[in-house]
Design an enzyme around this catalytic site. Structure first.
Site, PDB file in Angstrom:
ATOM      1  N   SER A 196      -0.969   8.143  -0.592  1.00  0.00           N
ATOM      2  CA  SER A 196      -1.000   8.856  -1.874  1.00  0.00           C
ATOM      3  C   SER A 196      -0.252  10.183  -1.782  1.00  0.00           C
ATOM      4  O   SER A 196       0.007  10.687  -0.690  1.00  0.00           O
ATOM      5  CB  SER A 196      -2.440   9.128  -2.296  1.00  0.00           C
ATOM      6  N   SER A 207      -2.918   4.569   5.352  1.00  0.00           N
ATOM      7  CA  SER A 207      -2.221   5.260   6.450  1.00  0.00           C
ATOM      8  C   SER A 207      -3.174   5.993   7.391  1.00  0.00           C
ATOM      9  O   SER A 207      -2.816   6.296   8.524  1.00  0.00           O
ATOM     10  CB  SER A 207      -1.255   6.293   5.868  1.00  0.00           C
ATOM     11  N   ASP A 252     -10.348  -0.481   5.534  1.00  0.00           N
ATOM     12  CA  ASP A 252      -9.256  -1.113   4.799  1.00  0.00           C
ATOM     13  C   ASP A 252      -9.349  -2.616   5.057  1.00  0.00           C
ATOM     14  O   ASP A 252      -9.809  -3.038   6.113  1.00  0.00           O
ATOM     15  CB  ASP A 252      -7.888  -0.590   5.263  1.00  0.00           C
ATOM     16  N   ALA A 254       0.852  -1.197   0.000  1.00  0.00           N
ATOM     17  CA  ALA A 254       0.000   0.000   0.000  1.00  0.00           C
ATOM     18  C   ALA A 254       0.885   1.244   0.000  1.00  0.00           C
ATOM     19  O   ALA A 254       2.058   1.185   0.384  1.00  0.00           O
ATOM     20  CB  ALA A 254      -0.892  -0.012   1.229  1.00  0.00           C
ATOM     21  N   GLY A 270     -13.810  -3.033   1.340  1.00  0.00           N
ATOM     22  CA  GLY A 270     -14.360  -1.706   1.045  1.00  0.00           C
ATOM     23  C   GLY A 270     -15.203  -1.675  -0.214  1.00  0.00           C
ATOM     24  O   GLY A 270     -15.983  -0.740  -0.411  1.00  0.00           O
TER      25      GLY A 270
HETATM   26  N1  SAH Z   1      -5.797   6.676   1.039  1.00  0.00           N
HETATM   27  C1  SAH Z   1      -4.724   5.797   1.420  1.00  0.00           C
HETATM   28  C2  SAH Z   1      -4.329   4.973   0.222  1.00  0.00           C
HETATM   29  C3  SAH Z   1      -3.764   3.664   0.592  1.00  0.00           C
HETATM   30  S1  SAH Z   1      -3.321   2.667  -0.826  1.00  0.00           S
HETATM   31  C4  SAH Z   1      -3.555   6.656   1.887  1.00  0.00           C
HETATM   32  O1  SAH Z   1      -3.302   7.676   1.264  1.00  0.00           O
HETATM   33  O2  SAH Z   1      -2.887   6.304   2.857  1.00  0.00           O
HETATM   34  C5  SAH Z   1      -4.807   1.781  -1.094  1.00  0.00           C
HETATM   35  C6  SAH Z   1      -5.367   1.027   0.078  1.00  0.00           C
HETATM   36  O3  SAH Z   1      -6.478   0.271  -0.374  1.00  0.00           O
HETATM   37  C7  SAH Z   1      -4.398   0.039   0.709  1.00  0.00           C
HETATM   38  O4  SAH Z   1      -4.254   0.387   2.065  1.00  0.00           O
HETATM   39  C8  SAH Z   1      -5.091  -1.319   0.545  1.00  0.00           C
HETATM   40  O5  SAH Z   1      -4.899  -2.171   1.664  1.00  0.00           O
HETATM   41  C9  SAH Z   1      -6.540  -0.894   0.405  1.00  0.00           C
HETATM   42  N2  SAH Z   1      -7.403  -1.862  -0.257  1.00  0.00           N
HETATM   43  C10 SAH Z   1      -7.166  -2.542  -1.393  1.00  0.00           C
HETATM   44  N3  SAH Z   1      -8.224  -3.342  -1.688  1.00  0.00           N
HETATM   45  C11 SAH Z   1      -9.146  -3.136  -0.710  1.00  0.00           C
HETATM   46  C12 SAH Z   1     -10.461  -3.652  -0.453  1.00  0.00           C
HETATM   47  N4  SAH Z   1     -11.024  -4.566  -1.248  1.00  0.00           N
HETATM   48  N5  SAH Z   1     -11.117  -3.213   0.617  1.00  0.00           N
HETATM   49  C13 SAH Z   1     -10.561  -2.288   1.455  1.00  0.00           C
HETATM   50  N6  SAH Z   1      -9.340  -1.777   1.278  1.00  0.00           N
HETATM   51  C14 SAH Z   1      -8.641  -2.187   0.202  1.00  0.00           C
END
Ligand code: SAH
Length: 291
Positions: free
Chosen positions: A116, A147, A173, A113, A208
């Site tokens: 962003s 995060s 998440d 992960a 999610g």
């Molecule tokens: N907005 C976050 C982005 C994290 S990257 C930030 O800026 O910190 C994308 C995230 O989506 C990851 O943490 C990953 O674990 C989550 N993710 C991927 N598939 C998912 C799903 N099916 N359900 C929930 N979270 C998911």
């Protein structure tokens, strides 16, 4: 025979070319692996200059402090709203990014992960802003909260910078270690602790793609990883009116690296849904939870 002056010029020109090439390659690499506006897009972003400009501005917007980073994003017009500016200023990105916190670039947070890039968080917040009035009980869902940084920024928008206003944000998440990380990150600040302890911010572990109906319907839904489609279940959980900001993989338009676009999905007072394709982006995918 070249004069010393000519030799100097050649050396200088070669150095400049090498530097530019280096910058280009590093920037390209960054973009291929990270959540950021896609500067490889041939088409300018449909929303106009602001986003197509963002990737080029990225390095210039970095700062030595959180305040400087946000101020540079504002000067570059990657943040245009005072509310988003205030909210991002009040959340120290160093509480959420393990490295280079004040750089306008995504960073790895483990578990495949990334947190962003700040300009993407700004863009998402600005898009959802009309549906996130402060202290009016707005409900927000942050899918793929990672995060926890954006969850905190969104909470400040609806609950105010001190976290005392009426509103609720759920970060979901599918990796339990990340919901724990997000909670711990948020506990680093006093108003983060207040938001968690009062239940105005909740981090839950789950898929999610199915949303989180328990706390819905939502005035705003942010999706932080690329979806394979617009996930009707999420649209169902939008309030009337409400808005969803979601990156979607485009099955038809697969360039050399595949193509993703932000879609902005609006549900009006009568429940009618309108979808609009926005800028090209590059996010990690929404997937099944690791076994
Ligand atoms: N907005 C976050 C982005 C994290 S990257 C930030 O800026 O910190 C994308 C995230 O989506 C990851 O943490 C990953 O674990 C989550 N993710 C991927 N598939 C998912 C799903 N099916 N359900 C929930 N979270 C998911």
């Amino acid at each position: 025979m070249k004069t010393p002056y000519q030799t100097n010029l050649i050396v200088l020109a070669s150095a400049a070319t090498a530097l530019l090439l280096g910058l280009y390659l590093v920037r390209k690499q960054d973009n291929l692996t990270c959540n950021s506006a896609d500067f490889l897009q041939d088409q300018p972003a449909t929303t106009g200059n602001k986003h197509s400009k963002s990737a080029n501005m990225a390095w210039r917007c970095s700062g030595r402090t959180n305040a400087e980073l946000i101020s540079n994003l504002y000067k570059s017009q990657l943040i245009t709203s005072d509310r988003v500016r205030a909210s991002m200023t009040s959340v120290d990105r160093a509480h959420y990014a393990p490295a280079a916190a004040y750089e306008d670039s995504p960073q790895s947070i483990g578990y495949q992960a990334t947190i962003s890039a700040p300009h993407m968080h700004a863009s998402a917040s600005e898009s959802l802003l009309p549906f996130m009035p402060e202290n009016k009980g707005a409900r927000v869902l942050d899918v793929g909260s990672g995060s926890g940084y954006l969850t905190h920024v969104l909470a400040n928008l609806v609950c105010g910078a001190d976290g005392t206003g009426d509103g609720k944000v759920v970060g979901i998440d599918h990796i339990p270690q990340l919901t724990e990380l997000a909670t711990n990150n948020m506990r680093k600040s006093e108003e983060g602790r207040r938001l968690l302890d009062s239940g105005k911010v909740e981090f839950v572990t789950g898929d999610g793609r199915k949303g989180y109906p328990d706390a819905g319907p939502y005035d705003a839904i942010h999706v932080g990883a690329a979806a394979s489609d617009l996930h009707p279940i999420l649209v169902e959980q939008l309030r009337s009116p409400g808005r969803m900001f979601i990156p979607v993989e485009d099955a038809e338009d697969r360039g050399m690296f595949g193509a993703q676009y932000i879609w902005v999905v609006d549900k009006d007072e009568n429940g009618e849904v309108k979808k609009k394709r926005d800028m090209g982006v590059r996010y990690v995918m929404l997937t099944d939870a690791p076994k």
